[in-house]
Design a protein around this motif. Structure first.
Motif: not given
Length: 234
Positions: A204-208, A210-212, A214-215, A218
């Motif tokens: 879950e930390r890895k996914i978070e 990656i999302n950060n 990506a934002r 962007s």
């Protein structure tokens, strides 16, 4: 000194009391004094006292004269307690009386061996045989053992008995595992669950992250795109 003793013993064939004259010689017997008369009560006291001390007479640790003095004192005390206050039994009198009774017992024992115990009617026989008969059987068995090869080997200490190894009883089979195995299994399962929870939190930390990222990319791209028209117009 020779003395004449009158006994009230029955014969080996019946239980009738017939006086029997026995000629005895005992150097310790006093030259004077009245001869003790063995009544039925006194005879029973002698039999019971002597049989009670049979093991002491078989394996004496002192002179048998001392043992007979003990027998005489016990018989005298018992007779006086029963009401015969003027009675005194001597050790040699008990010894001679017992020898006569022992001879009668042996005759009756041979008769019982040949014709059966029902053929003996002497009233002292069964009481004496309960003790003396067992002692004679034990003595015969001991002589037989000592005379055989086994007895000689045991005496020479050349025989070492080999005892069979006792078999241990097998534990009963149970379909349920022991308690400690169950406890270990539960601990392992708990560790697996904890490890899985840690891995899930890491993912879950890895996914978070990656999302950060990506934002952030962007946002940076939008800023760069908005700055390009301004530069071209200038």
């Amino acid at each position: 000194m020779a003395s004449v003793e009158t006994t009230a013993e029955g014969s080996a064939e019946n239980n009738n009391y017939n006086p029997k004259v026995v000629l005895n010689f005992d150097p310790e017997k006093p030259k004077q004094g009245a001869e003790f008369i063995w009544t039925l009560q006194a005879t029973w006291q002698l039999v019971r006292t002597r049989l009670a001390m049979d093991s002491e007479f078989d394996q004496p640790v002192c002179k048998k004269k001392k043992l007979w003095e003990t027998v005489a004192a016990t018989v005298t005390d018992n007779l006086r307690s029963a009401g015969s206050q003027d009675v005194t039994v001597k050790a040699y009198e008990c010894d001679l009386k017992w020898r006569n009774m022992l001879a009668t017992y042996r005759k009756n024992a041979e008769r019982a061996k040949r014709l059966g115990a029902q053929s003996v009617h002497w009233e002292f026989f069964q009481t004496m045989h309960n003790v003396l008969g067992k002692s004679r059987q034990d003595l015969a068995a001991q002589k037989k053992l000592n005379g055989g090869k086994l007895g000689r080997a045991i005496q020479a200490k050349k025989f070492t008995p080999i005892l069979p190894t006792p078999t241990l009883p097998s534990a009963p089979y149970s379909s349920r595992p022991p308690q400690d195995v169950l406890q270990l299994y539960l601990e392992l399962q708990e560790r697996k669950i904890n490890l899985w929870a840690q891995q899930k939190a890491l993912e879950e930390r890895k996914i978070e992250a990656i999302n950060n990222l990506a934002r952030a990319i962007s946002n940076l791209a939008e800023e760069n795109h908005s700055q390009l028209p301004n530069e071209s117009s200038g």
